[in-house]
Design a protein around this motif. Structure first.
Motif, PDB file in Angstrom:
ATOM      1  N   LEU A   1       0.824  -1.210   0.000  1.00 40.26           N
ATOM      2  CA  LEU A   1       0.000   0.000   0.000  1.00 40.26           C
ATOM      3  C   LEU A   1       0.856   1.258   0.000  1.00 40.26           C
ATOM      4  CD1 LEU A   1      -2.761  -1.129   2.521  1.00 40.26           C
ATOM      5  CD2 LEU A   1      -2.991  -0.865   0.044  1.00 40.26           C
TER       6      LEU A   1
ATOM      7  N   TRP B   1     -11.776  -5.131  -3.061  1.00 40.02           N
ATOM      8  CA  TRP B   1     -10.967  -4.009  -3.535  1.00 40.02           C
ATOM      9  C   TRP B   1      -9.498  -4.397  -3.569  1.00 40.02           C
ATOM     10  CZ3 TRP B   1      -6.921  -1.375  -1.280  1.00 40.02           C
ATOM     11  CH2 TRP B   1      -6.506  -0.212  -1.942  1.00 40.02           C
ATOM     12  N   MET B   2      -9.022  -5.052  -2.514  1.00 41.22           N
ATOM     13  CA  MET B   2      -7.608  -5.412  -2.420  1.00 41.22           C
ATOM     14  C   MET B   2      -7.228  -6.396  -3.524  1.00 41.22           C
ATOM     15  SD  MET B   2      -5.064  -4.541  -0.493  1.00 41.22           S
ATOM     16  CE  MET B   2      -3.373  -5.020  -0.104  1.00 41.22           C
TER      17      MET B   2
ATOM     18  N   ARG C   1      -4.872  -5.713 -10.975  1.00 46.08           N
ATOM     19  CA  ARG C   1      -4.548  -4.598 -11.866  1.00 46.08           C
ATOM     20  C   ARG C   1      -3.049  -4.295 -11.865  1.00 46.08           C
ATOM     21  NH1 ARG C   1      -7.275  -1.422  -9.374  1.00 46.08           N
ATOM     22  NH2 ARG C   1      -5.736  -0.150  -8.280  1.00 46.08           N
ATOM     23  N   LEU C   2      -2.457  -4.195 -10.671  1.00 45.40           N
ATOM     24  CA  LEU C   2      -1.036  -3.869 -10.577  1.00 45.40           C
ATOM     25  C   LEU C   2      -0.166  -5.005 -11.114  1.00 45.40           C
ATOM     26  CD1 LEU C   2      -0.878  -2.206  -7.032  1.00 45.40           C
ATOM     27  CD2 LEU C   2      -0.906  -1.077  -9.268  1.00 45.40           C
TER      28      LEU C   2
ATOM     29  N   GLY D   1       2.771   1.255  -3.618  1.00 47.27           N
ATOM     30  CA  GLY D   1       1.978   1.185  -4.841  1.00 47.27           C
ATOM     31  C   GLY D   1       2.319  -0.008  -5.698  1.00 47.27           C
TER      32      GLY D   1
ATOM     33  N   ARG E   1      -7.199  -4.658  -6.898  1.00 44.78           N
ATOM     34  CA  ARG E   1      -5.981  -3.849  -6.985  1.00 44.78           C
ATOM     35  C   ARG E   1      -4.791  -4.734  -7.325  1.00 44.78           C
ATOM     36  NH1 ARG E   1      -1.684  -2.941  -3.543  1.00 44.78           N
ATOM     37  NH2 ARG E   1      -0.722  -0.843  -3.614  1.00 44.78           N
ATOM     38  N   GLU E   2      -4.685  -5.875  -6.656  1.00 44.14           N
ATOM     39  CA  GLU E   2      -3.579  -6.790  -6.924  1.00 44.14           C
ATOM     40  C   GLU E   2      -3.596  -7.242  -8.375  1.00 44.14           C
ATOM     41  OE1 GLU E   2      -0.189  -9.155  -5.652  1.00 44.14           O
ATOM     42  OE2 GLU E   2      -1.234  -7.379  -4.896  1.00 44.14           O
TER      43      GLU E   2
ATOM     44  N   PRO F   1       2.367  -4.439  -6.245  1.00 44.63           N
ATOM     45  CA  PRO F   1       1.546  -5.601  -5.877  1.00 44.63           C
ATOM     46  C   PRO F   1       2.085  -6.285  -4.625  1.00 44.63           C
ATOM     47  CG  PRO F   1       2.194  -5.686  -8.207  1.00 44.63           C
ATOM     48  CD  PRO F   1       3.002  -4.605  -7.562  1.00 44.63           C
TER      49      PRO F   1
END
Length: 398
Positions: free
Chosen positions: A77, A153-154, A160-161, A80, A157-158, A82
């Motif tokens: 976090l 969400w987490m 996407r990154l 930024g 995010r993982e 993964p």
């Protein structure tokens, strides 16, 4: 000819779980042609010093990995990046890789798993082959679809990154490898990468042979067996689904049937499944005894990527297999295993195999024949020779 640097997120020995099976056979194959230097993480203290690796490596740099998931998540976090990368971000590993590159004549680097791509030097002249094995970003995207709240969400995010990182790595390396044509195709479509190739998993059919020497397991009644690393989320979901939704319906027709969950590190959710008709073994010395004792081997994975070693092992042991559509994808299995898309399909498949032992035995024999013909490691890894420049070396030696 120069040497090979092999980067792995886990020590590739013993070959007793999916990723370590593939990495070990890759390592052994390369060692037959070149001097190989291994840099790998150990998440088990027993893996710090594996003398067996001395026969296939010129040097070894093993780094103990003890970073917690919570620490990795916080670092992710803040940075930024993964979580998959921060979990394996380690200064000692960076030093170890730099030392090997400075000390040895490294001509080729093979990176096993996306977590290790962060250790590629920015200015290397070496040939780089990246074995992603599976498309991890797609796996996390699938997890996100099934999750809720902050976890959704987490995970999104993982996904996407990690997808961005995978595409960046593929653009840098000379070749990107995946365990199946389907996975390679998905990666090409998603990233636009061009130098992408499938190298499928194989199986040691001399080791996984019903006639080989191994300790038998006594089985009362009809034993249904699942094998796998039991702290791995897809395996946990698979055995939970089978024990709760499929096994009771199978036992309605075959009340003597029992379900054995065979694999190391079962968590509380898996241990809670244990009952008079569900066995949770934990780590076993040799999975072959359990496979040989199985009336049916099941692979009811809802989420599976690439070629499932557990299915190939059961096929090689000539066992009748009932697998989900996801677990069967990527395997040339036509006419050799029973496949079901739903719980009802798997109930029907397992019940049929338990009811008709002659048909089950025939299916198992066909499965072993298919594995011998199609999935020997030498044949599966032959395309690696050209990618790694091994064919050029052989030509010069001739």
């Amino acid at each position: 000819m120069g040497d090979v640097l092999f980067l792995a997120h886990r020590v590739p020995f013993p070959p007793d779980r999916g990723d370590k099976i593939r990495s070990f056979h890759l390592l052994r194959h390369l060692a037959g042609h070149r001097r190989v230097h291994l840099a790998a993480f150990a998440d088990d203290s027993r893996d710090i010093d594996r003398p067996e690796l001395a026969t296939v490596t010129a040097s070894r740099a093993i780094v103990r990995r003890g970073k917690s998931r919570a620490v990795a998540a916080v670092q992710s976090l803040v940075s930024g990046r993964p979580v998959s990368l921060t979990a394996f971000d380690d200064a000692a590993m960076r030093r170890a890789v730099c030392e090997v590159l400075a000390r040895e004549d490294i001509e080729t680097i093979l990176v096993f798993s996306s977590q290790m791509a962060q250790y590629l030097p920015a200015d290397t002249r070496a040939r780089v082959v990246m074995d992603f094995v599976d498309m991890d970003s797609a796996k996390f995207a699938a997890y996100a679809e099934a999750a809720k709240g902050p976890m959704r969400w987490m995970l999104a995010r993982e996904a996407r990154l990690l997808a961005r990182f995978e595409a960046e790595v593929a653009a840098r390396v000379d070749a990107s490898l995946f365990v199946s044509a389907a996975e390679a195709g998905l990666f090409r479509r998603t990233t636009g990468a061009e130098r992408v190739q499938a190298i499928e998993n194989g199986i040691d059919t001399a080791h996984f042979d019903p006639a080989a020497g191994f300790a038998p397991v006594a089985a009362d009644g009809a034993l249904i067996v699942f094998t796998g690393q039991m702290d791995y989320r897809p395996n946990i979901e698979a055995v939970t689904w089978f024990a709760r939704d499929i096994l009771p319906r199978v036992r309605a027709a075959h009340p003597e049937a029992r379900f054995a969950i065979v694999g190391r590190n079962p968590g509380e959710a898996v241990k809670a499944l244990a009952s008079p008709h569900v066995i949770v073994t934990g780590e076993v010395a040799d999975v072959r005894g359990w496979l040989a004792a199985a009336a049916v081997v099941v692979a009811p994975l809802k989420l599976a990527r690439g070629v499932q070693n557990k299915v190939l092992e059961a096929m090689a042991m000539a066992r009748p297999v009932a697998a989900s559509s996801a677990a069967a994808e990527g395997i040339d299995h036509a006419g050799t295993i029973a496949v079901g898309a739903t719980a009802a399909d798997l109930v029907e498949a397992v019940t049929m195999l338990l009811s008709d032992r002659a048909a089950a035995a025939a299916l198992g024999c066909n499965a072993r024949a298919r594995v011998i013909a199609r999935y020997g490691w030498d044949a599966r890894l032959a395309p690696l020779d050209d990618l790694m420049g091994l064919l050029a070396q052989l030509g010069e030696a001739a």
